[in-house]
Motif scaffolding. Structure first.
Motif, mmCIF file in Angstrom:
data_model
loop_
_atom_site.group_PDB
_atom_site.id
_atom_site.type_symbol
_atom_site.label_atom_id
_atom_site.label_comp_id
_atom_site.label_asym_id
_atom_site.label_seq_id
_atom_site.Cartn_x
_atom_site.Cartn_y
_atom_site.Cartn_z
ATOM 1 N N HIS A 275 0.749 -1.251 -0.186
ATOM 2 C CA HIS A 275 -0.023 0.021 0.009
ATOM 3 C C HIS A 275 0.862 1.295 -0.005
ATOM 4 O O HIS A 275 0.308 2.344 0.184
ATOM 5 C CB HIS A 275 -0.931 0.153 1.254
ATOM 6 N N ASP A 278 3.843 4.723 3.950
ATOM 7 C CA ASP A 278 2.871 5.069 5.137
ATOM 8 C C ASP A 278 1.283 5.203 4.735
ATOM 9 O O ASP A 278 0.941 6.163 4.692
ATOM 10 C CB ASP A 278 3.375 6.607 5.715
ATOM 11 N N PRO A 279 0.916 4.059 4.617
ATOM 12 C CA PRO A 279 -0.632 4.009 4.006
ATOM 13 C C PRO A 279 -1.574 4.445 4.955
ATOM 14 O O PRO A 279 -2.546 5.217 4.603
ATOM 15 C CB PRO A 279 -0.963 2.394 3.699
ATOM 16 N N ALA A 281 -1.129 7.034 6.814
ATOM 17 C CA ALA A 281 -1.259 8.561 7.016
ATOM 18 C C ALA A 281 -2.156 9.188 5.772
ATOM 19 O O ALA A 281 -2.729 10.267 5.872
ATOM 20 C CB ALA A 281 0.093 9.027 6.570
ATOM 21 N N LYS A 282 -2.417 8.464 4.857
ATOM 22 C CA LYS A 282 -3.428 8.630 3.683
ATOM 23 C C LYS A 282 -4.795 8.401 3.840
ATOM 24 O O LYS A 282 -5.561 8.879 3.013
ATOM 25 C CB LYS A 282 -2.912 7.945 2.522
ATOM 26 N N HIS A 284 -7.063 9.706 5.902
ATOM 27 C CA HIS A 284 -8.017 11.168 5.803
ATOM 28 C C HIS A 284 -8.477 11.313 4.606
ATOM 29 O O HIS A 284 -9.329 12.233 4.080
ATOM 30 C CB HIS A 284 -7.414 12.100 6.876
ATOM 31 N N GLN A 285 -7.520 11.241 3.423
ATOM 32 C CA GLN A 285 -7.721 11.568 2.046
ATOM 33 C C GLN A 285 -8.677 10.718 1.524
ATOM 34 O O GLN A 285 -9.266 10.910 0.429
ATOM 35 C CB GLN A 285 -6.227 11.839 1.400
ATOM 36 N N GLN A 286 -8.426 9.603 1.677
ATOM 37 C CA GLN A 286 -9.076 8.389 1.183
ATOM 38 C C GLN A 286 -10.753 8.189 1.876
ATOM 39 O O GLN A 286 -11.410 7.413 0.799
ATOM 40 C CB GLN A 286 -8.402 7.018 1.299
#
Length: 327
Positions: A275, A278-279, A281-282, A284-286
């Motif tokens: 993924h 640092d998956p 951390a993403k 909140h965007q996804q």
């Protein structure tokens, strides 16, 4: 176990096997490969006892559900259609969906196509599609498979080769891969073998059963089903990866709209290697409605069996929060 009800139904063109327990709001549990409905057997009674109707099913191509031969039958419309068709068959308009691996990816697809039929998602291990907009999954697999053993390339480069090898040794394969995917082993070590290695040779030799999280009898549930069905259906999920990649491209960068809870584990190979960097951390965007992120220590990809009590406790907490939202 005595309260489980096994059912068979015609769903989305498949003869689908599912298991049901309890009454109340519907919770549907979706497994990955090479698992079956039984991978959720420790969660079913606890969730049912908390006041829910729990349904877990064998994915298309796996366990006791039909296994279409054509990999194109494992694309997004088909796998989403299975979830919607199961909802319709159960007579429910909506459900809470929880999943892992391929089962979870189908749930993510459903969230873009039919969000109105989902109350929430509880995702295990896989925070989102492993989606590179610039490069198809099987093209990447071919590049990696040319440098070292890589299971995606082994499964897809020569259809029939992997099927025959795994079908000839279901017990050896399942015991080896379950151990390799667990927190007791570092799965990436499998990739240290040269490209021409067969998967059964690349996988580690597991310790004798019982393990702390798997008994002989529990392994037998999986072995019996795959000895009967073979592994081709499960491998077809990999062979359709490029097709699903193309079908998902229009949702690139679009946040998932369904309320989302995530449970990962400290030693999960998918979080480590599939993924990106640092998956977590993403997230909140996804997801436009990210509710919680929890990581279970000392566990791998088989987390709902390896750390069953912790997973069940977290799922019950999330379900309680959905039932009693804060003002």
């Amino acid at each position: 176990m005595a309260e489980w009800v096994h059912r068979y139904a015609r769903v989305n063109g498949l003869d689908m096997h599912y298991v049901e327990q309890g009454e109340g709001p519907l919770v549907i549990l979706a497994h990955g490969f090479p698992q079956t409905w039984f991978s959720w057997h420790r969660q079913i009674p606890a969730i049912a006892a908390a006041g829910y109707r729990v349904v877990t099913f064998d994915q298309r191509g796996m366990g006791q559900t039909s296994a279409p031969v054509d990999p194109a039958a494992y694309d997004v419309p088909h796998t989403v259609g299975d979830l919607v068709g199961l909802l319709d068959h159960l007579g429910e308009q909506t459900a809470i969906f929880a999943g892992l691996d391929f089962g979870l990816f189908a749930i993510y697809d459903m969230a873009y196509h039919h969000p109105e039929r989902m109350t929430a998602i509880i995702g295990l291990e896989n925070p989102a599609w492993p989606h590179d907009p610039q490069r198809s999954p099987l093209a990447e697999a071919a590049d990696l498979g040319a440098r070292h053993f890589y299971h995606l390339h082994y499964f897809t480069a020569q259809p029939g080769v992997a099927d025959a090898a795994l079908n000839a040794a279901p017990r050896a394969f399942l015991s080896k891969v379950f151990y390799a995917l667990s927190g007791d082993y570092h799965y990436i070590n499998v990739w240290k073998h040269p490209p021409e290695t067969a998967y059964l040779e690349a996988l580690p030799e597991p310790p004798p059963l019982p393990w702390a999280w798997l008994s002989e009898l529990e392994l037998e549930y999986f072995v019996n089903d795959y000895a009967r069905s073979g592994f081709t259906g499960g491998l077809n999920w990999y062979r359709a990866m490029d097709l699903r990649w193309q079908q998902r491209r229009r949702f690139e960068g679009v946040p998932n709209p369904v309320p989302f809870y995530f449970i990962g584990s400290e030693n999960d190979t998918d979080l480590e290697a599939f993924h990106g960097e640092d998956p977590l951390a993403k997230l909140h965007q996804q997801y436009s409605d990210l509710r919680a992120v929890e990581i279970i220590p000392h566990a791998g990809h088989m987390v709902q069996m390896e750390r069953a009590a912790e997973v069940t406790q977290l799922m019950l907490r999330f379900l309680y929060e959905l039932k009693t939202p804060s003002s």
